[in-house]
Enzyme design. Sequence first.
Site, PDB file in Angstrom:
ATOM      1  N   LEU A 167       0.813  -1.219   0.000  1.00  0.00           N
ATOM      2  CA  LEU A 167       0.000   0.000   0.000  1.00  0.00           C
ATOM      3  C   LEU A 167       0.843   1.263   0.000  1.00  0.00           C
ATOM      4  O   LEU A 167       0.553   2.224  -0.723  1.00  0.00           O
ATOM      5  CB  LEU A 167      -0.925   0.011   1.221  1.00  0.00           C
ATOM      6  CG  LEU A 167      -1.985  -1.089   1.296  1.00  0.00           C
ATOM      7  CD1 LEU A 167      -2.748  -1.009   2.614  1.00  0.00           C
ATOM      8  CD2 LEU A 167      -2.947  -0.977   0.117  1.00  0.00           C
ATOM      9  N   GLY A 173       9.181   1.659   7.462  1.00  0.00           N
ATOM     10  CA  GLY A 173       8.653   0.352   7.105  1.00  0.00           C
ATOM     11  C   GLY A 173       7.705   0.407   5.922  1.00  0.00           C
ATOM     12  O   GLY A 173       7.409   1.488   5.388  1.00  0.00           O
ATOM     13  N   LYS A 189       1.901  -3.067   8.982  1.00  0.00           N
ATOM     14  CA  LYS A 189       3.143  -2.318   8.811  1.00  0.00           C
ATOM     15  C   LYS A 189       4.311  -3.215   9.196  1.00  0.00           C
ATOM     16  O   LYS A 189       4.375  -3.718  10.318  1.00  0.00           O
ATOM     17  CB  LYS A 189       3.131  -1.060   9.687  1.00  0.00           C
ATOM     18  CG  LYS A 189       4.349  -0.167   9.503  1.00  0.00           C
ATOM     19  CD  LYS A 189       4.215   1.100  10.343  1.00  0.00           C
ATOM     20  CE  LYS A 189       5.373   2.047  10.120  1.00  0.00           C
ATOM     21  NZ  LYS A 189       5.238   3.290  10.908  1.00  0.00           N
ATOM     22  N   ASP A 286       4.564  14.436  15.988  1.00  0.00           N
ATOM     23  CA  ASP A 286       4.851  14.146  14.587  1.00  0.00           C
ATOM     24  C   ASP A 286       3.591  14.294  13.729  1.00  0.00           C
ATOM     25  O   ASP A 286       3.290  13.445  12.889  1.00  0.00           O
ATOM     26  CB  ASP A 286       5.424  12.735  14.453  1.00  0.00           C
ATOM     27  CG  ASP A 286       6.173  12.531  13.140  1.00  0.00           C
ATOM     28  OD1 ASP A 286       6.535  13.545  12.500  1.00  0.00           O
ATOM     29  OD2 ASP A 286       6.390  11.365  12.756  1.00  0.00           O
TER      30      ASP A 286
END
Length: 457
Positions: A167, A173, A189, A286
């Site tokens: 995806l 990752g 993930k 983040d």
Amino acid sequence: MNLLSCFSLLLIMWVLSNTLFSAIIDARSEPLIPVPSISEQFFVAERIPSSQFPIKMEAEPPGESEIRVVHHHDLNEKILIALIVASSLLGGILLFLLFFWIYRQKKLKNSNKKSRKSLEAAKGISMNPIMVKFDSLRMANSKGSLAIFDYPSLVAATNNFQESNHLAEGGCGHIYKAHFDEKLLAAVKRIDGVTQDMEREFENEVNWLSKIKHQNIIKLFGYCIYGDSRFLVYEMMEKASLETQLHGPTQGSALTWHLRMKIAVDVARGLEYLHEHSHPPVVHRDVKSSNILLDSNFNAKLSDFGLAVTSGTESNNLKLSGTMDYVAPEYLLDGKLTDKSDVYAFGVVLLELLTGRKPLENLAPAQCLSIVTWAMPQLTDRSKLPMIVDPVIRNMMDLKHLYQVAAVAVLCVQTEPSYRPLITDILHSLIPLVPNELGGSLRVKEPTKPVCPGPSN
């Protein structure tokens, strides 16, 4: 009173009853005092007051008389029988509790052994301190417990991580689509070659997302640890990230003005939960368009909590982390980290939604221009403001709404943190710009009048 206390009490009662029983038996074994003859009893009776006379005389027919002596022998036998029965019952109860306690201990031991074997098999490696920490977290947080996936199930769900199921590629990752069954579609993930920093972020992600539950924060189903690889299993977000929608092949064409405002409100709601309603409060650290994921209905959810920290954490102990395009100046220059750092990053995202530009544009091989530096002079000039709006949405919004969003964005990216508003105030400013059917309070009665299109960029 626990089982051991009851066991001790019954043991004491059983010992006492047996001691009493033994004492009675010893007493019965002693020789009895001989009973005097009738004549002796008669003369003794004359010397003993009637109140103490142990012999009862009963009326008999004329010519016959009988003296009946009543002893305590029958009474002692009844007491003895009662004590034997009571002692037997106590002994039976004691044995029952003893066997029950042994059964419970054995069952608990087998259960713990089975759980540990299952956990080790699921992770594919032997237990170590971080595994114990994760398992304790899962057990302690029963309401939001996470599943521990085994590696073979992830391989099967992703068709051995085939490229057709790939995806996206994250910061550390790759993300794959996973079909666990007909009902469960998830995103996996995969992080290979884990370093110390990656391990710390992985642990942080699992820790926070096992506790935080909110409609605008990504849901973590579980995780897997296999050798040097780490896996995180999330809910599927069909529309990928906001970054993909804005800066990918479609260039934001699927995002109308109202959808963009809805996304901004969703992100603000997620941040409000972290800053105001989470215990303890959390600074995401983040916030960026690639960490804002969209489901099939364009509902936005914050993801990637690997760098999140508790609000009020001493920034001196924190390594400078995050994406430079979104990092607040005070954190970048002085290492000061507060919830206002998230507000600054939100302001950058808001500018992306408004202009359709990337947070950092490459003007030349050695020259870059940030979206904040480029947009600030034009955000406060109403004559220039319509010109910097993304051409995809330039004819879709009301000018008053555009001015309001621009004002919010200007406040969010102020250099001085104290000038930035709280995320709650930002949320209340944006909700009236989103239609009711999209989660806001705006009542759309008729199509809004388009803004006069300006020249495209």
